[in-house]
Design an enzyme around this catalytic site. Structure first.
Site, PDB file in Angstrom:
ATOM      1  CB  CYS A   1     -22.280 -11.006   1.286  1.00 18.08           C
ATOM      2  SG  CYS A   1     -21.360 -12.444   0.718  1.00 18.08           S
TER       3      CYS A   1
ATOM      4  CB  CYS B   1     -15.536  -9.692   2.185  1.00 19.26           C
ATOM      5  SG  CYS B   1     -15.450 -11.382   2.823  1.00 19.26           S
TER       6      CYS B   1
ATOM      7  CB  CYS C   1     -16.094 -15.183   4.538  1.00 18.39           C
ATOM      8  SG  CYS C   1     -17.035 -13.764   5.117  1.00 18.39           S
TER       9      CYS C   1
END
Ligand code: FES
Length: 118
Positions: free
Chosen positions: A27, A56, A100
């Site tokens: 990402c 994010c 994440c």
């Protein structure tokens, strides 16, 4: 959502004793964990900790949470904070966002490793 909207301990630490770094090549998100370590009774304690995260919402929330989990812990205790501890402390993450939470724990462990190498 609270840790995303009101992140704790966010920002660069100019006089950090060590900086942990981790990124997700998929990402492109990037995270830095800054730690300040003090000796107390022969124990090395994380007396201050902050983060910078370019990523994010889940990456920001997990960064914020790991600074709360690691503050005032010994380096040994902080090394035991796992990827899933971070997610559980946030009352869970959507399955698609679980990766994440890996960034935060790994960045913290990297900071401790670099501190010990100094
Ligand atoms: Fe990259 Fe969350 S999408 S860390």
């Amino acid at each position: 959502m609270d840790h995303f909207k009101n992140p704790r301990n966010m920002g660069e630490m100019k006089d950090a004793d060590a900086i942990g770094e981790n990124g997700n090549p998929v990402c492109g998100d990037l995270m830095y964990i800054y730690i300040k370590v003090e000796e107390n009774d022969g124990k090395e304690i994380i007396s201050d900790i902050s983060f910078q995260t370019f990523g994010c919402a889940a990456a920001i929330a997990t960064s914020s949470m790991i600074t709360e989990l690691a503050r005032n812990k010994t380096l040994e205790e902080a090394l035991k904070i796992t990827r899933s501890d971070v997610a559980v402390s946030l009352d869970g993450l959507p399955p698609i966002k679980m990766h994440c939470s890996n960034l935060a724990a790994d960045a913290l462990h990297d900071a401790i490793k670099k501190y010990r190498e100094k």
